[in-house]
Design a protein around this motif. Structure first.
Motif, PDB file in Angstrom:
ATOM      1  N   PRO A   1       0.810  -1.225   0.000  1.00 48.25           N
ATOM      2  CA  PRO A   1       0.000   0.000   0.000  1.00 48.25           C
ATOM      3  C   PRO A   1       0.841   1.271   0.000  1.00 48.25           C
ATOM      4  N   ASN A   2       2.099   1.181   0.434  1.00 46.50           N
ATOM      5  CA  ASN A   2       2.958   2.363   0.450  1.00 46.50           C
ATOM      6  C   ASN A   2       3.306   2.863  -0.949  1.00 46.50           C
ATOM      7  N   THR A   3       2.988   2.073  -1.973  1.00 45.85           N
ATOM      8  CA  THR A   3       3.268   2.505  -3.344  1.00 45.85           C
ATOM      9  C   THR A   3       2.126   3.318  -3.951  1.00 45.85           C
ATOM     10  N   PHE A   4       0.966   3.377  -3.262  1.00 49.23           N
ATOM     11  CA  PHE A   4      -0.161   4.133  -3.830  1.00 49.23           C
ATOM     12  C   PHE A   4      -1.001   4.859  -2.783  1.00 49.23           C
ATOM     13  N   PHE A   5      -0.769   4.624  -1.496  1.00 52.90           N
ATOM     14  CA  PHE A   5      -1.571   5.235  -0.429  1.00 52.90           C
ATOM     15  C   PHE A   5      -0.629   5.872   0.585  1.00 52.90           C
ATOM     16  N   PRO A   6      -0.651   7.210   0.718  1.00 54.50           N
ATOM     17  CA  PRO A   6       0.254   7.847   1.685  1.00 54.50           C
ATOM     18  C   PRO A   6       0.069   7.233   3.067  1.00 54.50           C
ATOM     19  N   ARG A   7       1.177   6.915   3.721  1.00 54.84           N
ATOM     20  CA  ARG A   7       1.101   6.195   4.990  1.00 54.84           C
ATOM     21  C   ARG A   7       0.213   6.933   5.986  1.00 54.84           C
ATOM     22  N   CYS A   8      -0.518   6.134   6.762  1.00 50.21           N
ATOM     23  CA  CYS A   8      -1.629   6.652   7.542  1.00 50.21           C
ATOM     24  C   CYS A   8      -1.695   5.911   8.871  1.00 50.21           C
ATOM     25  N   TYR A   9      -2.086   6.620   9.932  1.00 49.75           N
ATOM     26  CA  TYR A   9      -2.143   6.030  11.274  1.00 49.75           C
ATOM     27  C   TYR A   9      -3.429   6.434  11.971  1.00 49.75           C
ATOM     28  N   ARG A  10      -4.015   5.503  12.708  1.00 49.11           N
ATOM     29  CA  ARG A  10      -5.197   5.776  13.525  1.00 49.11           C
ATOM     30  C   ARG A  10      -4.730   6.194  14.912  1.00 49.11           C
ATOM     31  N   LEU A  11      -4.961   7.438  15.260  1.00 46.86           N
ATOM     32  CA  LEU A  11      -4.395   7.980  16.488  1.00 46.86           C
ATOM     33  C   LEU A  11      -5.112   7.491  17.737  1.00 46.86           C
ATOM     34  N   GLY A  12      -6.286   6.879  17.593  1.00 51.20           N
ATOM     35  CA  GLY A  12      -6.982   6.345  18.749  1.00 51.20           C
ATOM     36  C   GLY A  12      -6.430   5.011  19.214  1.00 51.20           C
ATOM     37  N   THR A  13      -5.504   4.454  18.447  1.00 56.53           N
ATOM     38  CA  THR A  13      -4.881   3.175  18.801  1.00 56.53           C
ATOM     39  C   THR A  13      -3.470   3.429  19.308  1.00 56.53           C
ATOM     40  N   THR A  14      -3.165   2.961  20.506  1.00 56.41           N
ATOM     41  CA  THR A  14      -1.883   3.262  21.128  1.00 56.41           C
ATOM     42  C   THR A  14      -0.715   2.833  20.258  1.00 56.41           C
ATOM     43  N   ASP A  15      -0.768   1.621  19.725  1.00 56.39           N
ATOM     44  CA  ASP A  15       0.340   1.133  18.899  1.00 56.39           C
ATOM     45  C   ASP A  15       0.537   2.006  17.670  1.00 56.39           C
ATOM     46  N   GLU A  16      -0.560   2.419  17.041  1.00 60.80           N
ATOM     47  CA  GLU A  16      -0.430   3.228  15.832  1.00 60.80           C
ATOM     48  C   GLU A  16       0.007   4.657  16.153  1.00 60.80           C
ATOM     49  N   GLN A  17      -0.422   5.174  17.301  1.00 57.64           N
ATOM     50  CA  GLN A  17       0.044   6.500  17.683  1.00 57.64           C
ATOM     51  C   GLN A  17       1.557   6.490  17.919  1.00 57.64           C
ATOM     52  N   GLU A  18       2.052   5.439  18.547  1.00 59.38           N
ATOM     53  CA  GLU A  18       3.496   5.318  18.749  1.00 59.38           C
ATOM     54  C   GLU A  18       4.219   5.145  17.419  1.00 59.38           C
ATOM     55  N   ALA A  19       3.618   4.380  16.513  1.00 61.39           N
ATOM     56  CA  ALA A  19       4.225   4.202  15.189  1.00 61.39           C
ATOM     57  C   ALA A  19       4.266   5.525  14.435  1.00 61.39           C
ATOM     58  N   PHE A  20       3.215   6.347  14.583  1.00 66.60           N
ATOM     59  CA  PHE A  20       3.218   7.662  13.935  1.00 66.60           C
ATOM     60  C   PHE A  20       4.323   8.547  14.505  1.00 66.60           C
ATOM     61  N   ILE A  21       4.481   8.564  15.826  1.00 68.02           N
ATOM     62  CA  ILE A  21       5.522   9.396  16.442  1.00 68.02           C
ATOM     63  C   ILE A  21       6.888   8.990  15.896  1.00 68.02           C
ATOM     64  N   GLU A  22       7.109   7.689  15.793  1.00 64.04           N
ATOM     65  CA  GLU A  22       8.382   7.199  15.254  1.00 64.04           C
ATOM     66  C   GLU A  22       8.550   7.615  13.801  1.00 64.04           C
ATOM     67  N   ASP A  23       7.483   7.493  13.013  1.00 67.54           N
ATOM     68  CA  ASP A  23       7.529   7.870  11.598  1.00 67.54           C
ATOM     69  C   ASP A  23       7.810   9.363  11.464  1.00 67.54           C
ATOM     70  N   PHE A  24       7.136  10.184  12.272  1.00 65.47           N
ATOM     71  CA  PHE A  24       7.358  11.632  12.208  1.00 65.47           C
ATOM     72  C   PHE A  24       8.824  11.959  12.475  1.00 65.47           C
ATOM     73  N   ARG A  25       9.393  11.317  13.467  1.00 63.13           N
ATOM     74  CA  ARG A  25      10.799  11.579  13.821  1.00 63.13           C
ATOM     75  C   ARG A  25      11.740  11.147  12.703  1.00 63.13           C
ATOM     76  N   LEU A  26      11.518   9.954  12.172  1.00 64.75           N
ATOM     77  CA  LEU A  26      12.377   9.471  11.091  1.00 64.75           C
ATOM     78  C   LEU A  26      12.258  10.354   9.855  1.00 64.75           C
ATOM     79  N   THR A  27      11.046  10.787   9.567  1.00 63.28           N
ATOM     80  CA  THR A  27      10.846  11.670   8.415  1.00 63.28           C
ATOM     81  C   THR A  27      11.554  12.992   8.623  1.00 63.28           C
TER      82      THR A  27
END
Length: 558
Positions: free
Chosen positions: A132-158
């Motif tokens: 999906p990363n080849t056609f859908f900009p990466r996306c996170y559901r902030l109401g889910t703890t695991d995905e919120q942490e994954a977003f924070i990590e992604d933001f930092r790496l970006t």
């Protein structure tokens, strides 16, 4: 006796006219819309339709002799054989016999809400050999703890990758700067503003390890991507190796406040090498740009509900409690600050947005513009069966333009949200290129002519259309097992795409019940055509497989 009784609920005069011309009789239910409002539960996660946000308009029902009212009265006790409605919930389930045709499926929120599409596409690699990363900009559901942490990590790496891009640009390599416009925007419900670089910023005030820390983070991330982290004791390069609060504040100064960077020759080579190797692992590295812009959306909403900030333009008021006014109402928001995303996701609730139902998605920074203006594509398709999955692609579509020139230095809605429901509240900016159409709409044929003028005549048929088809099909396949299947049903959808600098389409969302209200001469014709051709597809083709289905083509059948 001929089973030609139909029912229409919602603003669809074209459907009503076409069916009457075919000799069908309408069973009118004028109170259906009110019944829907009374029975709809606000807690049920149904997919809102684009039509819902628009004000109900009095439809001109041409019946001067009253013959249609009389016919409707005569069939008042008969079940309709064809139902076209805004929502499946608006239909009395007792009306749905096995052979009756209705224009919706149940539980399509699995791909027609932002939250549903985000979750479904996460499961795509388990269903299809597709990323999906080849056609859908990466996306996170902030109401889910695991995905919120994954977003924070992604933001930092970006941010770390973006710093390397900015450092190379400062050194004269890789001219990746997106064309900017002067800072002339005022008011109108602005979101966070990223400030362009200014010559007075002093590089000496940045701590000297900044570039080295970005290089180290990117090296570790590359190792993770190459599966070289098996013996790593720490779970992520993002959590332990540097002081992230300090790093992000310094990155903000470089990216948004004009602070400069100076690279050594060795660092310059390291940046070039690392970014090249990361590009081989990260399909979105090019489109993600260098300003780390993210877009925050209510996960269960459609059409950017509330994102125009009300019905009139607003002036920027003082921040209350440190929260920008643009963060005080539900709707789509562009931002470049991690703390703003988390502050909104954790601290904001509103009647129309359930707690924790926000998604955050990477903004496509390096996109194709037309005359310096952002646009998106509305692409229709129809599903006539889920078992076997049968999808029809419409060969005509249209483009929607913003009211202001594109700029990543200014993130107000008029520049970045192409929806007609948003742009209708904005006047065209004085600095807008006069070649942008006044009604902010183009047909795909006009777009193809523009691409040919750019020397990209083949891009539409060789890159854009195949890319949109693949994205649509992958989205449907990812959600197929969750949809409520019913023989005899069908559904017309509207997929929205952005176009990258390389003409690659990026899927943003899929709308159930896409608007058929024309906002221009182009959409007046195209919306009428797609409704006509949809009726041909679902009514005529049933008895005559070789009949004309207009601009539809079979995209996929299992």
């Amino acid at each position: 006796q001929e089973k030609k009784i139909f029912m229409v609920q919602g603003p669809y005069p074209i459907i009503r006219h076409l069916l009457r011309a075919r000799g069908w009789v309408e069973r009118k239910l004028p109170s259906m819309g009110r019944q829907l409002d009374q029975h709809h539960s606000p807690h049920y996660p149904w997919p809102p339709a684009e039509e819902e946000e628009e004000e109900e308009e009095e439809q001109c029902d041409e019946d001067p002799s009253g013959i249609h009212d009389l016919m409707s009265y005569l069939v008042r006790d008969r079940l309709p054989n064809f139902i076209w409605t805004n929502f499946l919930d608006a239909t009395d389930h007792e009306l749905l016999q096995q052979d009756h045709v209705v224009n919706h499926y149940a539980r399509v929120d699995a791909f027609t809400t932002k939250e549903g599409l985000c979750l479904s596409l996460q499961n795509l690699p388990w269903i299809e050999q597709a990323d999906p990363n080849t056609f859908f900009p990466r996306c996170y559901r902030l109401g889910t703890t695991d995905e919120q942490e994954a977003f924070i990590e992604d933001f930092r790496l970006t941010a770390a990758r973006s710093l390397l891009k900015l450092a190379l640009e400062e050194a004269g390599d890789r001219p990746v700067r997106t064309k900017q416009v002067p800072n002339t925007a005022k008011g109108a419900g602005e979101s966070h503003v990223s400030h362009p670089k200014h010559p007075t910023a002093q590089a000496s005030s940045l701590y000297p390890e900044l570039v080295e820390e970005a290089l180290e983070v990117c090296k570790q991330h590359l190792g993770v991507l190459r599966h070289q982290d098996i013996d790593r004791g720490t779970p992520s390069p993002c959590r332990t190796c540097i002081n992230w609060d300090r790093f992000l504040q310094e990155y903000y100064r470089v990216a948004h406040e004009g602070a400069g960077l100076v690279l050594t020759r060795q660092q310059r080579k390291q940046c070039q090498n690392l970014l090249q190797r990361l590009a081989e692992q990260l399909p979105q590295l090019s489109m993600e740009g260098k300003f780390n812009v993210w877009i925050l959306k209510p996960g269960a909403e459609s059409q950017g509900r509330g994102k125009a900030g009300g019905r009139g333009e607003q002036t920027e008021a003082p921040h209350l409690g440190g929260v920008p006014p643009s963060l005080c109402s539900p709707g789509i928001i562009c931002t470049t600050r991690l703390e703003e995303v988390l502050q909104l996701a954790r601290g904001f609730t509103a009647p129309s947005v359930q707690v924790g139902r926000w998604v955050v998605q990477k903004y496509v920074e390096r996109l194709l513009t037309i005359f310096g203006t952002k646009f998106d594509i509305r692409q229709w398709f129809v599903v006539t069966d889920w078992k076997p999955l049968t999808v029809w692609f419409y060969q005509d579509c249209y483009l929607r333009f913003c009211s202001c020139p594109f700029s990543l230095c200014h993130l107000e809605r008029a520049r970045h949200l192409c929806n007609v429901s948003v742009q209708k509240w904005y006047k065209t900016s004085p600095d807008q290129d006069p070649r942008v159409p006044p009604d902010k709409i183009w047909s795909n044929k006009q777009f193809q002519e523009y691409l040919a003028h750019l020397g990209q005549a083949d891009a539409w048929h060789q890159v854009l259309v195949p890319g949109m088809k693949a994205a649509i099909l992958n989205a449907l396949r990812s959600a197929q097992d969750q949809v409520g299947f019913r023989k005899g049903s069908f559904e017309l959808y509207g997929a929205d795409f952005l176009v990258g600098e390389d003409c690659q389409p990026w899927l943003l969302e899929i709308n159930s019940c896409p608007t058929m209200r024309p906002s221009s001469a182009v959409t007046r014709q195209l919306c009428a055509n797609v409704q006509r051709d949809t009726l041909r597809l679902v009514l005529d083709r049933k008895n005559n497989p070789t009949c004309s289905i207009g601009a539809f083509e079979l995209l996929y059948k299992e």
